[in-house]
Write a protein that holds these residues in place. Structure first.
Motif, PDB file in Angstrom:
ATOM      1  N   PRO A 758       0.821  -1.228   0.000  1.00 51.12           N
ATOM      2  CA  PRO A 758       0.000   0.000   0.000  1.00 51.12           C
ATOM      3  C   PRO A 758       0.845   1.263   0.000  1.00 51.12           C
ATOM      4  CG  PRO A 758      -0.821  -1.591   1.607  1.00 51.12           C
ATOM      5  CD  PRO A 758       0.489  -2.109   1.122  1.00 51.12           C
ATOM      6  N   VAL A 759       2.084   1.134   0.423  1.00 48.03           N
ATOM      7  CA  VAL A 759       2.968   2.302   0.445  1.00 48.03           C
ATOM      8  C   VAL A 759       3.172   2.848  -0.963  1.00 48.03           C
ATOM      9  CG1 VAL A 759       5.296   3.100   1.048  1.00 48.03           C
ATOM     10  CG2 VAL A 759       4.120   1.486   2.518  1.00 48.03           C
ATOM     11  N   ALA A 760       3.004   2.010  -1.968  1.00 49.24           N
ATOM     12  CA  ALA A 760       3.240   2.437  -3.350  1.00 49.24           C
ATOM     13  C   ALA A 760       2.347   3.587  -3.760  1.00 49.24           C
ATOM     14  CB  ALA A 760       3.049   1.253  -4.295  1.00 49.24           C
ATOM     15  N   GLN A 761       1.154   3.675  -3.177  1.00 50.77           N
ATOM     16  CA  GLN A 761       0.234   4.741  -3.562  1.00 50.77           C
ATOM     17  C   GLN A 761       0.736   6.118  -3.130  1.00 50.77           C
ATOM     18  OE1 GLN A 761      -3.524   4.008  -1.680  1.00 50.77           O
ATOM     19  NE2 GLN A 761      -2.670   3.961   0.387  1.00 50.77           N
ATOM     20  N   ARG A 762       1.729   6.142  -2.225  1.00 53.49           N
ATOM     21  CA  ARG A 762       2.280   7.427  -1.798  1.00 53.49           C
ATOM     22  C   ARG A 762       3.222   8.027  -2.841  1.00 53.49           C
ATOM     23  NH1 ARG A 762       4.201   5.648   4.314  1.00 53.49           N
ATOM     24  NH2 ARG A 762       2.186   4.792   5.000  1.00 53.49           N
ATOM     25  N   PHE A 763       3.674   7.179  -3.751  1.00 53.47           N
ATOM     26  CA  PHE A 763       4.592   7.679  -4.762  1.00 53.47           C
ATOM     27  C   PHE A 763       3.864   8.555  -5.766  1.00 53.47           C
ATOM     28  CE2 PHE A 763       7.213   3.828  -3.756  1.00 53.47           C
ATOM     29  CZ  PHE A 763       8.330   4.530  -3.304  1.00 53.47           C
ATOM     30  N   PRO A 764       4.431   9.681  -6.110  1.00 56.55           N
ATOM     31  CA  PRO A 764       3.861  10.461  -7.218  1.00 56.55           C
ATOM     32  C   PRO A 764       3.907   9.657  -8.510  1.00 56.55           C
ATOM     33  CG  PRO A 764       5.464  11.749  -5.963  1.00 56.55           C
ATOM     34  CD  PRO A 764       5.575  10.329  -5.489  1.00 56.55           C
ATOM     35  N   GLU A 799      -6.410   4.832  -6.218  1.00 56.27           N
ATOM     36  CA  GLU A 799      -5.850   6.147  -6.502  1.00 56.27           C
ATOM     37  C   GLU A 799      -4.984   6.152  -7.766  1.00 56.27           C
ATOM     38  OE1 GLU A 799      -5.594   4.495  -3.762  1.00 56.27           O
ATOM     39  OE2 GLU A 799      -6.652   5.629  -2.204  1.00 56.27           O
ATOM     40  N   MET A 800      -4.495   4.987  -8.177  1.00 59.51           N
ATOM     41  CA  MET A 800      -3.567   4.917  -9.296  1.00 59.51           C
ATOM     42  C   MET A 800      -4.265   4.614 -10.618  1.00 59.51           C
ATOM     43  SD  MET A 800      -0.832   5.428  -7.521  1.00 59.51           S
ATOM     44  CE  MET A 800       0.455   5.135  -8.713  1.00 59.51           C
ATOM     45  N   ARG A 801      -5.544   4.250 -10.568  1.00 66.39           N
ATOM     46  CA  ARG A 801      -6.207   3.760 -11.772  1.00 66.39           C
ATOM     47  C   ARG A 801      -6.333   4.825 -12.856  1.00 66.39           C
ATOM     48  NH1 ARG A 801     -10.836  -0.777 -10.922  1.00 66.39           N
ATOM     49  NH2 ARG A 801      -9.543  -2.269  -9.792  1.00 66.39           N
ATOM     50  N   GLU A 802      -6.596   6.021 -12.451  1.00 66.49           N
ATOM     51  CA  GLU A 802      -6.792   7.079 -13.447  1.00 66.49           C
ATOM     52  C   GLU A 802      -5.508   7.304 -14.247  1.00 66.49           C
ATOM     53  OE1 GLU A 802      -9.261   9.290 -15.568  1.00 66.49           O
ATOM     54  OE2 GLU A 802      -9.851   8.183 -13.770  1.00 66.49           O
ATOM     55  N   ASP A 803      -4.365   7.229 -13.552  1.00 65.15           N
ATOM     56  CA  ASP A 803      -3.091   7.408 -14.261  1.00 65.15           C
ATOM     57  C   ASP A 803      -2.820   6.230 -15.192  1.00 65.15           C
ATOM     58  OD1 ASP A 803      -2.529   9.812 -12.976  1.00 65.15           O
ATOM     59  OD2 ASP A 803      -1.654   8.784 -11.244  1.00 65.15           O
TER      60      ASP A 803
END
Length: 956
Positions: A758-764, A799-803
């Motif tokens: 889950p820490v990965a979602q903190r990455f820009p 949080e990452m899906r849109e990107d």
């Protein structure tokens, strides 16, 4: 002998040569009395005197007495008429046999606690006279350093007495007789002594007699040859022969007239070596043959005769330095004495130390230095004398201790006249530090501890002298056989390097000697000291790379002594990380460089060094701190070494001179063992066990499955130690674009697996999705696979899906790839976004998927049908007409694949047929779902065909 020889007038000795062997028994004193006309003291206990082998009187004048013989009786010649005591014969012996004075005085040594018993206490140092070269060095700058007392040469030069002044005729006759000695053979003892004394008599006419001066200078070679011949013909135990003594006296007489028979040419140097050996190499006084065996009727004991011989030898050495204003003669003397100072025989070391001490004492008493100073071996001399201070033979240590006393005075004066104007403040600080150090210790204690000597002298030694000191001590370590002396040498080096480690300039040479020395040292404690020295150098950032480079330039696997050094490095906590980081960077630089035909040897050497460091576990704190970098760098090294042998490594020439590298030794084995040891030393035991149970190490070593091993380890770390895994993840962000493809693949492979956290979602997005896109576009299938796997993990993060959605066009293109893994991963991602696709993208994807029906790759075939069915489900009501034709076209293929031999494909086909029927609002006959082959029930085939014929007619 035919008759008594003429008596030779002798002046007083320069500095009172002493016994060479302080262990020799003293002559019994008749009464204790004060001696030395120029020596005054507040109490008898503070007046430290020295036993003089010469019974001639020393000229009056102040002299700092430095004797360090605890509990011994110190003796000196009586104050009576001893001006020519060498001519007082022993009973029954001729005047040619010179003996020691039997009238002596004794005085006990002062208390050890009496720190004021020696002039070296720094309360008297303000009186050093300023020379023109002293510049602005004031008395206050060098206050409290012992005064250097001077004596006029005119007061101390020998009183040249003769039986009468020689006129011109007498000189001519003397020259004529000397020439006859040159041309003839000296057979009898009388002829030898006559020749030597004639030469001495002629030397006394200098410089007033021009004829004598001309003759001497034109016949130097003949004189040297004559002396060499006489010394060579002396018997082995020549202490009982007056000839050797006369040679020393003759050389001294010439030296007083500035004619040096031992300096200047090869034959003179040979003579110097010869006369030195004739005294120093004599057997121990305890084993010398009784004189009556050689001199019948003689009554003088061997001790007395030995004293006379050594007395003459010591006076000869002193005569060489009394006018040594540039210290060039001291340099030559030390060169000849150095081998004897390192002798394995105790009595030879004792004589060498006593001789050197007498030279230093004389030089100190008559010190009148002038620039330029020619003595370039100060560091070597200090080291050698300091080593002797730790000699297990007490007499040697005491002799050396006194020599250090005089040497410190000489060194101070030397530095005062040679210091640079720019270094004025540096000298002041050195003098102040010297004073502070000396105030910490009782003088006797100071000189009995070599490491304290190193502390004090270090402040005055320049970088070249420090190098000499270290090299001389290391050389001593190699030659010294006694464990205590080796230990003392180690302490000496540690003290010096610890205090002056920032001022060394030739560390590469020092490390070369240390590495060569390791295998010769058998004492574990001494090897620990050597390791401490290496650690001190390595801890200094200025020298870290230099030291590491030398340690790495050895065959791998390292031999046991070098491996022991890596394992037992003694480094302070703040320096641990720095040293480990420098090792790490050397390995990383090998990975960062471009592709070469052969692997750099330093990469293999560093890997083995890291393994030894991990085994020793002395840098544990740094290992934990640098764990992420260490782990990834070693995994990259594993990737680089897959399939390589040592023949694929650029081994430096001559590194393996004796034999070829064993075929069992490979670069890969070093990398694997280092990685395993790293996990164990950082308590990653569960991760290690996972790798063991799942054959992870075998996967890592495989060319085609290396990334699987990396993924296994990454997942094990994420599962068992997520905090450590997160540290690795953050490290990998800047690590991902370094080096060549192997470097990047290993890094990306590990990084991608950690994206499950889950820490990965903190990455820009720029640090994860953007990187994945870059790898996706590379013409490199492994990078595409890793990028797709990373996208699969990120799709779990809302949080990452849109990107990720912006990458769908690129992913769709991958459906046509030949690599099965790429297609399957692309389908897996598209399944997550099928409901988010616009109509155009959806229809394009369905056409591509339809083309994959019947693909020879079963998994691709099945997955394409699955995604096709999901696509149909996601079509919006308003868009149904647009895809109806594609759905109808897919019915027959799906119907046929429902009878596929692959049960999974057949089942998936029936599932998709159901989806299609719902989309078309058809109700398929039950026969479609029958798992039995159609040839078993032909009627089912008829039913299915009729249904589709009817449905088609209605549709059109």
């Amino acid at each position: 002998m035919n008759g008594p020889l003429p008596r030779r007038g002798r002046g007083p000795l320069l500095a009172g040569p002493r016994m060479a062997s302080t262990s020799l028994p003293r002559a019994t004193a008749h009464s204790p009395k004060r001696v030395g006309r120029g020596t005054q003291s507040s109490s008898p206990a503070r007046r430290l005197t020295r036993q003089r082998h010469s019974s001639e009187q020393v000229p009056p004048g102040p002299e700092p007495q430095a004797d360090f013989r605890s509990g011994r009786w110190l003796q000196e010649g009586s104050g009576g008429d001893a001006r020519d005591s060498r001519q007082a014969p022993c009973a029954g012996m001729g005047s040619r046999h010179r003996i020691c004075s039997q009238e002596e005085a004794v005085m006990p040594f002062a208390s050890d606690s009496d720190s004021g018993s020696v002039d070296l206490q720094l309360g008297n140092l303000e009186d050093i006279k300023k020379q023109p070269s002293s510049l602005e060095l004031t008395d206050s700058d060098i206050s409290e350093i012992p005064r250097l007392h001077r004596e006029s040469l005119t007061d101390t030069s020998r009183h040249l007495t003769h039986q009468g002044p020689l006129d011109e005729v007498g000189v001519e006759q003397l020259i004529q007789s000397i020439q006859e000695f040159f041309n003839g053979e000296l057979k009898s003892e009388l002829e030898k002594l006559t020749a030597l004394r004639s030469l001495s008599s002629l030397s006394r006419t200098l410089p007033s007699e021009e004829t004598a001066e001309s003759f001497i200078h034109s016949h130097i070679a003949d004189i040297v040859h004559l002396l060499s011949t006489l010394v060579e013909k002396e018997p082995l135990k020549s202490v009982f022969s007056p000839g050797l003594q006369e040679v020393f006296i003759t050389v001294a007489d010439f030296s007083y007239q500035d004619v040096y028979l031992l300096f200047g040419s090869e034959d003179r140097a040979d003579l110097f070596s010869l006369v030195t050996k004739s005294v120093i190499a004599l057997p121990s006084i305890k084993t010398l043959t009784h004189p009556q065996e050689i001199i019948p009727g003689g009554s003088c004991n061997s001790e007395c005769l030995y004293r006379q011989t050594f007395q003459a030898f010591a006076e000869m050495l002193q005569s060489l330095v009394i006018k040594d204003r540039h210290l060039e003669n001291l340099d030559i003397i030390f060169k000849h004495m150095d081998p004897w100072l390192q002798s394995d025989k105790g009595h030879e070391r004792e004589r060498g130390a006593a001789s050197m001490t007498q030279v230093l004492k004389c030089l100190f008493k008559h010190l009148s230095l002038q620039l330029p100073v020619q003595f370039q071996r100060l560091g070597h001399l200090v080291a050698q004398m300091a080593l002797l201070c730790g000699d297990p033979l007490k007499e040697v240590a005491e002799e050396a201790a006194e020599g250090m006393h005089y040497l410190l005075h000489i060194t101070l004066r030397l530095k005062c006249i040679t210091y640079d104007r720019k270094n004025h403040q540096s000298l002041k600080r050195a003098v102040k530090k010297c004073r502070e150090l000396l105030e910490l210790y009782n003088i006797k204690q100071f000189y009995s501890c070599p490491f304290r000597i190193a502390q004090v002298f270090e402040v005055f030694l320049n970088s070249n002298e420090l190098y000499q000191f270290v090299m001389a001590t290391l050389d001593g370590l190699k030659k010294l056989k006694h464990p205590h002396m080796q230990w003392s040498a180690g302490k000496l080096l540690i003290a010096l390097v610890k205090n002056a480690q920032s001022r060394f300039e030739k560390v590469p040479e020092i490390m070369g000697v240390i590495c060569a020395l390791l295998s010769t040292i058998s004492q574990p404690k001494v090897r620990q000291q050597i390791t401490k020295i290496v650690s001190l150098f390595m801890s200094r950032p200025k020298y870290t790379d230099t030291v590491i480079d030398h340690l790495l330039c050895h065959p791998v696997p390292y031999e046991r002594h070098l491996a022991e050094m890596w394992r037992t490095l003694e480094v302070e906590l703040p320096k641990m990380t720095w040293i480990l980081w420098r090792l790490l960077r050397k390995l990383q630089k090998c990975h960062d460089s471009g592709t070469h035909e052969k692997m750099a040897y330093v990469a293999v050497a560093v890997t083995d060094a890291l393994y030894e460091v991990f085994v020793g576990n002395r840098l544990r704190a740094a290992t934990f701190r640098l764990f992420p970098q260490l782990l990834m760098t070693l995994l990259v090294q594993v990737h680089h070494t897959i399939g390589l042998t040592m023949s694929d490594v650029a081994i430096p020439s001559g590194l393996y001179p004796e034999q070829e590298v064993s075929s069992e030794v490979t670069p890969l084995c070093f990398a694997i063992q280092a990685t395993k040891t790293l996990l164990l030393r950082t308590f990653c035991w569960q991760e290690f066990n996972i790798m063991e149970k799942n054959k992870g190490w075998t996967l890592l070593e495989g060319k085609d499955c290396h990334l699987q091993g990396v993924s296994l380890l990454a997942n094990a770390l994420l599962e068992r130690n997520h905090l450590l895994a997160h540290k690795v993840m953050y490290l990998l962000v800047p690590f991902l674009n370094r080096g060549n493809d192997k470097h990047k693949l290993t890094s990306v492979g590990f990084f991608v697996e950690l994206l499950q956290s889950p820490v990965a979602q903190r990455f820009p997005s720029i640090y994860c999705v953007a990187r994945l896109k870059d790898w996706l576009l590379l013409e490199n299938d492994p990078f595409k696979i890793l990028a797709l796997r990373g996208l699969c993990y990120l799709t779990r993060q809302k949080e990452m899906r849109e990107d990720i959605k912006s990458l769908l066009p690129y992913i769709l293109d991958l459906l046509c790839e030949s690599d099965e893994k790429i297609v399957l991963l692309a389908i897996q991602i598209l399944l997550q976004f099928v409901r988010m696709m616009d109509f155009t993208t959806l229809t394009a994807m369905m056409r591509t998927l339809f083309s994959l029906f019947g693909d020879v790759r079963p998994d691709v075939h099945r997955s394409s049908m699955t995604l096709f069915g999901a696509s149909i489900k996601s079509v919006k009501y308003r868009d149904k007409k647009g895809v109806e034709s594609q759905v109808l076209d897919s019915l027959v293929p799906l119907l046929l694949y429902s009878q596929d031999d692959n049960d999974a494909i057949a089942a998936e086909s029936r599932q998709v047929l159901t989806i299609c029927a719902r989309f078309l609002k058809w109700k398929l006959p039950q026969a479609v779902y029958c798992k039995d082959p159609w040839f078993i029930n032909p009627s089912d085939v008829t039913t299915i065909c009729k249904f589709f014929k009817h449905a088609q007619d209605e549709n059109f």
